[in-house]
Scaffold this motif. Structure first.
Motif, PDB file in Angstrom:
ATOM      1  N   UNK A  66     -19.224   8.310  81.646  1.00 36.85           N
ATOM      2  CA  UNK A  66     -19.049   8.659  80.234  1.00 36.85           C
ATOM      3  C   UNK A  66     -20.425   8.734  79.587  1.00 36.85           C
ATOM      4  N   UNK A  67     -20.668   9.794  78.849  1.00 36.40           N
ATOM      5  CA  UNK A  67     -21.978  10.015  78.212  1.00 36.40           C
ATOM      6  C   UNK A  67     -21.773  10.142  76.710  1.00 36.40           C
ATOM      7  N   UNK A  68     -22.496   9.345  75.920  1.00 37.63           N
ATOM      8  CA  UNK A  68     -22.287   9.344  74.482  1.00 37.63           C
ATOM      9  C   UNK A  68     -23.529   9.700  73.686  1.00 37.63           C
ATOM     10  N   UNK A  69     -23.354  10.587  72.723  1.00 41.33           N
ATOM     11  CA  UNK A  69     -24.427  10.917  71.787  1.00 41.33           C
ATOM     12  C   UNK A  69     -24.625   9.738  70.841  1.00 41.33           C
ATOM     13  N   UNK A  70     -25.847   9.241  70.765  1.00 47.94           N
ATOM     14  CA  UNK A  70     -26.126   8.065  69.949  1.00 47.94           C
ATOM     15  C   UNK A  70     -27.262   8.281  68.965  1.00 47.94           C
ATOM     16  N   UNK A  71     -27.110   9.250  68.067  1.00 45.41           N
ATOM     17  CA  UNK A  71     -28.121   9.469  67.031  1.00 45.41           C
ATOM     18  C   UNK A  71     -27.832   8.469  65.905  1.00 45.41           C
ATOM     19  N   UNK A  72     -28.593   7.404  65.863  1.00 41.98           N
ATOM     20  CA  UNK A  72     -28.293   6.310  64.931  1.00 41.98           C
ATOM     21  C   UNK A  72     -28.502   6.705  63.480  1.00 41.98           C
ATOM     22  N   UNK A  73     -29.291   7.725  63.245  1.00 43.24           N
ATOM     23  CA  UNK A  73     -29.331   8.396  61.932  1.00 43.24           C
ATOM     24  C   UNK A  73     -29.856   9.801  62.146  1.00 43.24           C
ATOM     25  N   UNK A  74     -29.207  10.758  61.504  1.00 47.40           N
ATOM     26  CA  UNK A  74     -29.593  12.157  61.674  1.00 47.40           C
ATOM     27  C   UNK A  74     -29.955  12.783  60.330  1.00 47.40           C
ATOM     28  N   UNK A  75     -31.245  12.902  60.085  1.00 48.59           N
ATOM     29  CA  UNK A  75     -31.720  13.576  58.867  1.00 48.59           C
ATOM     30  C   UNK A  75     -31.767  15.087  59.050  1.00 48.59           C
ATOM     31  N   UNK A  76     -31.627  15.529  60.304  1.00 47.28           N
ATOM     32  CA  UNK A  76     -31.837  16.925  60.633  1.00 47.28           C
ATOM     33  C   UNK A  76     -33.237  17.194  61.147  1.00 47.28           C
ATOM     34  N   UNK A  77     -34.124  16.197  61.000  1.00 48.53           N
ATOM     35  CA  UNK A  77     -35.507  16.394  61.422  1.00 48.53           C
ATOM     36  C   UNK A  77     -36.223  17.367  60.507  1.00 48.53           C
ATOM     37  N   UNK A  78     -37.147  18.142  61.062  1.00 48.66           N
ATOM     38  CA  UNK A  78     -37.871  19.134  60.264  1.00 48.66           C
ATOM     39  C   UNK A  78     -36.899  20.146  59.643  1.00 48.66           C
ATOM     40  N   UNK A 131     -22.165   0.338  60.548  1.00 48.91           N
ATOM     41  CA  UNK A 131     -23.399  -0.412  60.298  1.00 48.91           C
ATOM     42  C   UNK A 131     -24.491   0.511  59.769  1.00 48.91           C
ATOM     43  N   UNK A 132     -25.177   0.120  58.696  1.00 51.79           N
ATOM     44  CA  UNK A 132     -26.236   0.965  58.139  1.00 51.79           C
ATOM     45  C   UNK A 132     -27.339   1.231  59.152  1.00 51.79           C
ATOM     46  N   UNK A 133     -27.939   2.411  59.102  1.00 52.22           N
ATOM     47  CA  UNK A 133     -28.934   2.776  60.112  1.00 52.22           C
ATOM     48  C   UNK A 133     -30.209   1.949  60.069  1.00 52.22           C
ATOM     49  N   UNK A 134     -30.483   1.278  58.940  1.00 48.39           N
ATOM     50  CA  UNK A 134     -31.670   0.411  58.946  1.00 48.39           C
ATOM     51  C   UNK A 134     -31.454  -0.817  59.817  1.00 48.39           C
ATOM     52  N   UNK A 135     -30.202  -1.165  60.089  1.00 48.53           N
ATOM     53  CA  UNK A 135     -29.911  -2.284  60.981  1.00 48.53           C
ATOM     54  C   UNK A 135     -29.522  -1.835  62.382  1.00 48.53           C
ATOM     55  N   UNK A 136     -28.934  -0.650  62.519  1.00 50.05           N
ATOM     56  CA  UNK A 136     -28.553  -0.165  63.842  1.00 50.05           C
ATOM     57  C   UNK A 136     -29.532   0.914  64.297  1.00 50.05           C
ATOM     58  N   UNK A 137     -30.699   0.473  64.704  1.00 53.17           N
ATOM     59  CA  UNK A 137     -31.676   1.368  65.318  1.00 53.17           C
ATOM     60  C   UNK A 137     -31.329   1.520  66.794  1.00 53.17           C
ATOM     61  N   UNK A 138     -31.963   2.449  67.498  1.00 49.46           N
ATOM     62  CA  UNK A 138     -31.705   2.538  68.942  1.00 49.46           C
ATOM     63  C   UNK A 138     -31.944   1.225  69.678  1.00 49.46           C
ATOM     64  N   UNK A 175     -15.863  17.071  71.419  1.00 52.29           N
ATOM     65  CA  UNK A 175     -16.587  17.186  70.148  1.00 52.29           C
ATOM     66  C   UNK A 175     -15.740  16.496  69.082  1.00 52.29           C
ATOM     67  N   UNK A 176     -16.155  15.274  68.715  1.00 55.32           N
ATOM     68  CA  UNK A 176     -15.376  14.441  67.790  1.00 55.32           C
ATOM     69  C   UNK A 176     -15.943  14.475  66.376  1.00 55.32           C
ATOM     70  N   UNK A 177     -16.655  15.548  66.031  1.00 52.97           N
ATOM     71  CA  UNK A 177     -17.297  15.625  64.716  1.00 52.97           C
ATOM     72  C   UNK A 177     -16.314  15.425  63.578  1.00 52.97           C
ATOM     73  N   UNK A 192     -23.537  10.336  55.234  1.00 57.40           N
ATOM     74  CA  UNK A 192     -22.687   9.747  56.268  1.00 57.40           C
ATOM     75  C   UNK A 192     -23.293   9.864  57.663  1.00 57.40           C
ATOM     76  N   UNK A 193     -24.582  10.213  57.741  1.00 60.00           N
ATOM     77  CA  UNK A 193     -25.156  10.502  59.048  1.00 60.00           C
ATOM     78  C   UNK A 193     -25.455   9.266  59.891  1.00 60.00           C
ATOM     79  N   UNK A 194     -25.099   8.089  59.388  1.00 61.97           N
ATOM     80  CA  UNK A 194     -25.110   6.908  60.252  1.00 61.97           C
ATOM     81  C   UNK A 194     -24.028   7.025  61.328  1.00 61.97           C
TER      82      UNK A 194
END
Length: 512
Positions: free
Chosen positions: A271-283, A201-208, A472-474, A293-295
């Protein structure tokens, strides 16, 4: 979703678009696999020779089409490669069956009905074939126009729809073990495919907030308890890691706690899951070519979500709590900066040296929250480091942990369900590289062994005495290449089956 049934019918009399059979790679050429006897008989016992003439060898992933024999109600026979023929008195491995069924299901997109005359030795084979068909038939077409001018917001399907119905020949509809195996395969596959949908799902629709709402809907549907902490609640309780990562986005972060409990449970898994719905890298902005593909950076949270719901659907006698650490990592005037210090939920301070090392920050808060409940074990799942992709490639995930026996058990569970994994160490000498002159720890250390450094960072936020593993499922979380086996292009649902198997083993008392 593809409908799947068991049948004792013979292949010749079944009305379907195709009959799928297996062919193995024998010492002297292709060998017709068990389950296809009726088809072979219709070719006067010469089906293997016909397939060899058409270029088939039985190699894994190979697919050969040929007209059905006279008298068959299906017009087409599809022979799919199973790989090497097993030795005498040996059975085909579950993963070989799963992949073969997946290859055929993908090729049958657009078909109304297909019969799978593949080897069914026992209930385990039924489960493997069921997963292969249901996972192989997956497609994600939500955002494609149907070609009729429906507009950019249309959610009609474009092209060929997935296989509508699959029939497993040789499966016994009245056999309790076969029925249970099919039900399990259906539950696991449906929830794994939902995880794939989330990743795609595109990150504009899958926000936190949107992800949290989906979890709330699933909780209501399956009788789960859910707690959602929004940005105000996170600030009140001191979740500095999640707030720091999500501070640069207009889409505010969430921490979701999804709980399944069973009256007969004796153990509790978190179970603990990383949920960065979009990762630009920040600053610390990602370079060109790394953003597209960072969605998929919420794949860990998707896997955790799917595993908890699956445990509920299967009614496993084990308590399972899922923690979804949801945030969007964006650069802005309110974003965390390199050099900032965050006070985490645990009370520890972290100097942020790179804002693109954000996953470990949200996981750290969620790990400490999970630890507060003193579960018997914690497993976190994350698309955490590019370093692990360099180490293990794009199809294998890493397993780290604070207990060698538990790490080995997780690795074995992953291999059992067909998810390639590899145990990795946590070398103590790499911890010193995260020493900070300003804070308790920095979020970066030595560049070499970066995936292991990330694991060492996470270990700092696991409660004392709690058994923990880190996946680590990268690499395998998002398939940028072509589809293969039952794995589609795009989101894969990596680690869902491993987590479900861990819950089953814990419920059975077989996970140390």
């Amino acid at each position: 979703m593809t409908a799947l049934t068991l049948s004792t019918s013979a292949a010749p009399g079944l009305r379907a678009d195709a009959i799928v059979i297996g062919v193995a790679k024998g010492a002297r050429g292709p060998v017709v696999a068990p389950g296809a006897e009726a088809v072979d008989t219709a070719y006067d016992g010469k089906l293997a020779a016909v397939l060899e003439t058409l270029g088939a060898s039985g190699a894994e992933g190979e697919l050969t089409k040929l007209p059905a024999p006279a008298g068959f109600k299906a017009p087409l026979v599809i022979a799919v490669g199973l790989g090497a023929e097993p030795g005498r008195d040996a059975e085909y491995e579950a993963e070989a069956l799963r992949r073969a069924a997946g290859v055929a299901a993908r090729a049958l997109a657009g078909a109304r009905k297909a019969a799978f005359a593949l080897p069914v030795e026992d209930a385990a084979a039924v489960g493997a074939l069921g997963e292969g068909v249901l996972l192989g038939a997956y497609s994600f077409d939500t955002y494609k126009d149907n070609g009729a001018g429906a507009g950019k917001n249309a959610k009609a399907k474009n092209g060929r729809a997935p296989l509508a119905e699959g029939v497993l020949l040789g499966g016994k509809p009245r056999d309790a073990a076969h029925k249970a195996a099919l039900a399990r395969a259906t539950a696991v596959s449906e929830e794994l495919n939902r995880a794939r949908d989330l990743v795609n799902t595109p990150p504009n629709d899958l926000t936190p907030a949107a992800f949290a709402a989906i979890a709330q809907g699933a909780a209501k549907e399956h009788g789960l308890k859910i707690q959602v902490l929004d940005d105000k609640a996170l600030a009140k309780d001191g979740y500095g890691g999640i707030l720091g990562v999500g501070g640069g986005s207009a889409a505010t972060p969430r921490l979701v706690k999804l709980s399944y409990t069973h009256a007969d449970a004796e153990k509790h898994l978190a179970f603990v899951g990383k949920g960065i719905t979009y990762d630009s890298g920040g600053i610390s902005l990602k370079p060109a070519g790394h953003n597209e593909t960072m969605k998929c950076d919420m794949s860990g949270a998707a896997a955790v979500f799917a595993a908890v719901v699956t445990a509920a659907r299967l009614g496993l006698p084990v308590n399972v709590t899922g923690w979804l650490a949801l945030a969007e990592n964006m650069p802005s005037g309110t974003a965390v900066r390199p050099g900032d210090v965050l006070r985490m939920y645990s009370g520890k301070t972290v100097e942020v040296l790179n804002t693109d090392a954000e996953g470990r920050l949200v996981l750290a808060d969620a790990l400490w929250a999970a630890s507060a409940e003193q579960p018997d074990a914690i497993v976190d799942v994350a698309t955490l480091t590019g370093a692990m992709m360099l180490a293990l490639g794009s199809r294998t995930f890493a397993v780290m942990g604070n207990d060698d026996a538990f790490r080995s058990a997780v690795h074995e569970a992953a291999e059992e369900v067909g998810e390639p994994a590899w145990p990795m160490p946590l070398p103590e000498h790499l911890r010193k590289g995260m020493d900070s002159p300003t804070a308790d720890i920095a979020n970066m250390g030595e560049r070499m062994g970066g995936g292991l450094v990330a694991g060492l960072f996470l270990r700092e936020f696991v409660g004392e005495g709690i058994t923990w593993a880190h996946l680590d499922i990268a690499g395998p979380a998002f398939n940028e290449g072509g589809a293969f086996g039952y794995t589609p292009k795009g989101g894969t649902g990596s680690a869902v089956r491993t987590l479900v198997r861990l819950a089953e083993l814990t419920a059975e008392g077989d996970l140390g």
